[in-house]
Design an enzyme around this catalytic site. Structure first.
Site, PDB file in Angstrom:
ATOM      1  N   HIS A   1      -3.772  87.258 -55.569  1.00  0.00           N
ATOM      2  CA  HIS A   1      -4.300  85.749 -55.233  1.00  0.00           C
ATOM      3  C   HIS A   1      -3.631  85.795 -53.720  1.00  0.00           C
ATOM      4  O   HIS A   1      -2.134  85.924 -53.794  1.00  0.00           O
ATOM      5  CB  HIS A   1      -3.962  84.707 -56.066  1.00  0.00           C
ATOM      6  CG  HIS A   1      -4.470  84.557 -57.073  1.00  0.00           C
ATOM      7  ND1 HIS A   1      -4.618  83.581 -57.939  1.00  0.00           N
ATOM      8  CD2 HIS A   1      -5.363  85.569 -57.763  1.00  0.00           C
ATOM      9  CE1 HIS A   1      -5.308  83.882 -59.331  1.00  0.00           C
ATOM     10  NE2 HIS A   1      -5.999  85.258 -59.040  1.00  0.00           N
TER      11      HIS A   1
ATOM     12  N   GLU B   1      -8.448  85.457 -55.767  1.00  0.00           N
ATOM     13  CA  GLU B   1      -8.462  84.243 -55.376  1.00  0.00           C
ATOM     14  C   GLU B   1      -7.810  84.411 -53.761  1.00  0.00           C
ATOM     15  O   GLU B   1      -6.849  85.355 -53.495  1.00  0.00           O
ATOM     16  CB  GLU B   1      -7.523  83.317 -55.926  1.00  0.00           C
ATOM     17  CG  GLU B   1      -8.009  82.377 -57.004  1.00  0.00           C
ATOM     18  CD  GLU B   1      -7.247  81.353 -57.680  1.00  0.00           C
ATOM     19  OE1 GLU B   1      -6.637  80.836 -56.771  1.00  0.00           O
ATOM     20  OE2 GLU B   1      -7.173  81.193 -58.778  1.00  0.00           O
TER      21      GLU B   1
ATOM     22  N   TRP C   1     -11.564  81.070 -53.212  1.00  0.00           N
ATOM     23  CA  TRP C   1     -11.097  79.759 -53.663  1.00  0.00           C
ATOM     24  C   TRP C   1     -11.450  78.472 -52.832  1.00  0.00           C
ATOM     25  O   TRP C   1     -11.178  78.521 -51.789  1.00  0.00           O
ATOM     26  CB  TRP C   1      -9.757  79.545 -53.951  1.00  0.00           C
ATOM     27  CG  TRP C   1      -9.423  78.363 -54.901  1.00  0.00           C
ATOM     28  CD1 TRP C   1      -9.196  77.080 -54.440  1.00  0.00           C
ATOM     29  CD2 TRP C   1      -9.419  78.295 -56.292  1.00  0.00           C
ATOM     30  NE1 TRP C   1      -8.975  76.255 -55.400  1.00  0.00           N
ATOM     31  CE2 TRP C   1      -9.225  76.886 -56.432  1.00  0.00           C
ATOM     32  CE3 TRP C   1      -9.532  79.295 -57.378  1.00  0.00           C
ATOM     33  CZ2 TRP C   1      -9.049  76.388 -57.896  1.00  0.00           C
ATOM     34  CZ3 TRP C   1      -9.533  78.668 -58.583  1.00  0.00           C
ATOM     35  CH2 TRP C   1      -9.274  77.464 -58.902  1.00  0.00           C
TER      36      TRP C   1
END
Length: 550
Positions: free
Chosen positions: A233, A262, A292
């Protein structure tokens, strides 16, 4: 996860020290095994890459959707598909922290993903920040939840990836991530799961201390099927191109599968993520990315759409769907849905000759007659033609697009290509020559501006400006002017480019916010520095016209 970030990162100094550590860790000489056990019956890993059951390379291009908190927003799956996504990562709960998603609910989500021709990544969110967040659940509990859903998931290996738990370790002793991650993988395999399994990194998913990077080979080897993919992420820890490319290349060079599960673009108090490099590197390395998130964040700067409305993309949403290396330009539908199968070699017909409208000094809108295809057209690439060379300037899933960043009183030549799900590209359309205006303001603009402070901290703040077109025609190539009264200074901006002289600020749009449709709006966000006072601007002018304030 970006619904809340309390305790999510240490101070920026510690983060930077962690990145130094990251640079010296990693399986530089490791090599991934090539599927040592039986392959998954559908999506699986081959030679370090995610492929479909037929061996076709599959590169995820999609978004995250917060289903467990917004169970009534299932229309979102159709909406993200219409914008070009080929994958959606769906937030679920095992009941440890939020309301448990039942087997019937999960079966419905999988069915809707399939109906909308989307690959479905399912994840348990309750593990977020374990070890640092006392409310978080364990990966073992998440594994038990998946085993309880086995009857729903078995047989869906072509369409579903199981992401065991979201960001399953915080910043406290992240080395503790390795053993429970390995144990959860083994637990699912021992229960008979053949799906590709996805595992998130520690450090709230960002792995700034390099634990996942250093232990990735050992974790991968623990999966007897070899069908495991790592998820990093990327938020404010990844604010330079070097950090991003170093991390991704460490896995690629080791033959270990990875994607950006993400990521965000708007800056926060910890830094300014380099989303342009994230997306460009993912495209160059042929790695997946999932932005995201679709809508509903407590911090709305990360909403791709405003109020779950696909016609109201935020500047962040415009960047993800329609910007360079974005979803409209790079997404290819999974061949399991029939479209774009390896046997599809027929290219779309050439689009019609583009026509220009809403021409200003710096922007214009191009429209063209849609192309046709034996399976279906999935997108268009707009190119600027100069002599024998071409430069891609925009991408779209529809037959119209705004082109921005142009020079006043200049003649340009544009053309369009069509693409289908298999990546077949049409012949080029006929060209159109367009001369931009000499410059000057747009008379009679109707507008209103909403200004708000999203958050404040000592010496700084985050602001948001929403510009609404209250007129009857689109506004393109705009300039917004306003003034700060207390010495505030814009330090970073997304959705626009600021110029500041003393308290006076002038903002011009980014490519994806350049056109404000009639009765529509665009949003520009920024971070700034301030003193003790932080009075909001009281007057705004758009292209020289005074706007109402809301």
């Amino acid at each position: 996860m970006r619904t809340s970030r309390v305790g999510a990162l240490l101070t920026r100094l510690v983060t930077l020290l962690g990145l130094v550590a990251l640079g010296v860790l990693g399986p530089a000489t490791a090599h991934a095994q090539s599927s040592p056990g039986a392959l998954a019956t559908g999506l699986h890993i081959s030679d370090g890459r995610l492929v479909e059951g037929n061996g076709n390379d599959f590169i995820m291009r999609g978004v995250n959707h917060a289903h467990t908190w917004y169970p009534g927003e299932t229309q979102s799956l159709a909406d993200v598909k219409a914008l070009g996504a080929n994958t959606v990562r769906v937030v679920l709960s095992n009941g440890h922290r939020w309301t448990k998603n039942s087997a019937a609910d999960v079966a419905n989500i999988v069915s809707q993903c399939k109906a909308n021709r989307l690959i479905c990544v399912l994840e348990v969110h309750d593990t977020t920040g374990y070890g640092e967040d006392a409310a978080a659940g364990t990966l073992d509990q998440a594994a038990d939840y998946w085993i309880g859903l086995k009857d729903v998931l078995v047989g869906e290996e072509n369409y579903v990836i199981v992401n065991i738990g979201n960001e399953p370790w915080g910043n406290t002793d992240p080395a503790g991530w390795t053993a429970p991650t390995t144990a959860a993988i083994k637990k699912l395999r021992n229960a008979g799961f053949e799906h590709t399994i996805m595992v998130d990194a520690p450090n709230w998913g960002q792995d700034w201390q390099g634990v996942m990077r250093a232990n990735a080979q050992a974790v991968y080897d623990a999966d007897t099927t070899g069908n495991l993919i790592f998820s990093i992420h990327m938020y404010s820890v990844y604010d330079t191109a070097q950090e991003i490319t170093d991390y991704l290349n460490a896995f690629v060079n080791a033959g270990l599968p990875i994607l950006i599960g993400e990521f965000g673009g708007p800056p926060d108090q910890w830094g300014d993520p380099d989303e342009d490099t994230m997306m460009a590197a993912a495209q160059q390395l042929r790695l997946g990315y999932l932005a995201w998130s679709w809508s509903g964040n407590t911090d709305p700067i990360l909403d791709l759409s405003i109020g779950f409305d696909p016609s109201r993309l935020s500047s962040w949403g415009q960047r993800i769907f329609n910007g360079a290396n974005g979803i409209a330009q790079t997404s290819r539908e999974a061949t399991v849905f029939g479209g774009g199968s390896p046997g599809d070699t027929q290219a779309p017909t050439a689009p019609g000759t583009p026509t220009a409208s809403a021409v200003t000094a710096t922007s214009l809108t191009l429209s063209w007659t849609a192309a046709t295809d034996n399976v279906g057209v999935t997108g268009y690439d707009v190119v600027r033609v100069s002599g024998g060379s071409e430069t891609t300037v925009a991408a779209s899933t529809t037959n119209t697009v705004a082109v921005t960043g142009l020079t006043a009183d200049t003649t340009y030549t544009f053309a369009v290509y069509a693409r289908d799900a298999a990546g077949n590209r049409s012949a080029r359309s006929a060209t159109v020559n367009v001369t931009t205006d000499e410059g000057g303001s747009t008379p009679g603009v109707g507008c209103s501006v909403g200004y708000r402070v999203v958050g404040e901290w000592q010496g700084g703040f985050q602001g948001e400006i929403t510009i609404r077109n209250t007129g009857t025609t689109a506004v393109s190539g705009w300039t917004l002017a306003f003034s700060f009264a207390n010495g505030q200074t814009v330090t970073n901006m997304w959705g626009g480019t600021p110029t500041q002289n003393g308290g006076a600020v002038s903002v011009t749009p980014a490519s994806y916010t350049s056109t404000i449709p009639a009765a529509g709006s665009v949003t520009v966000g920024f971070t700034g520095s301030k003193g003790a006072a932080n009075t909001a601007p009281t007057a705004f002018r758009l292209n020289g016209s005074t706007c109402a304030t809301t």
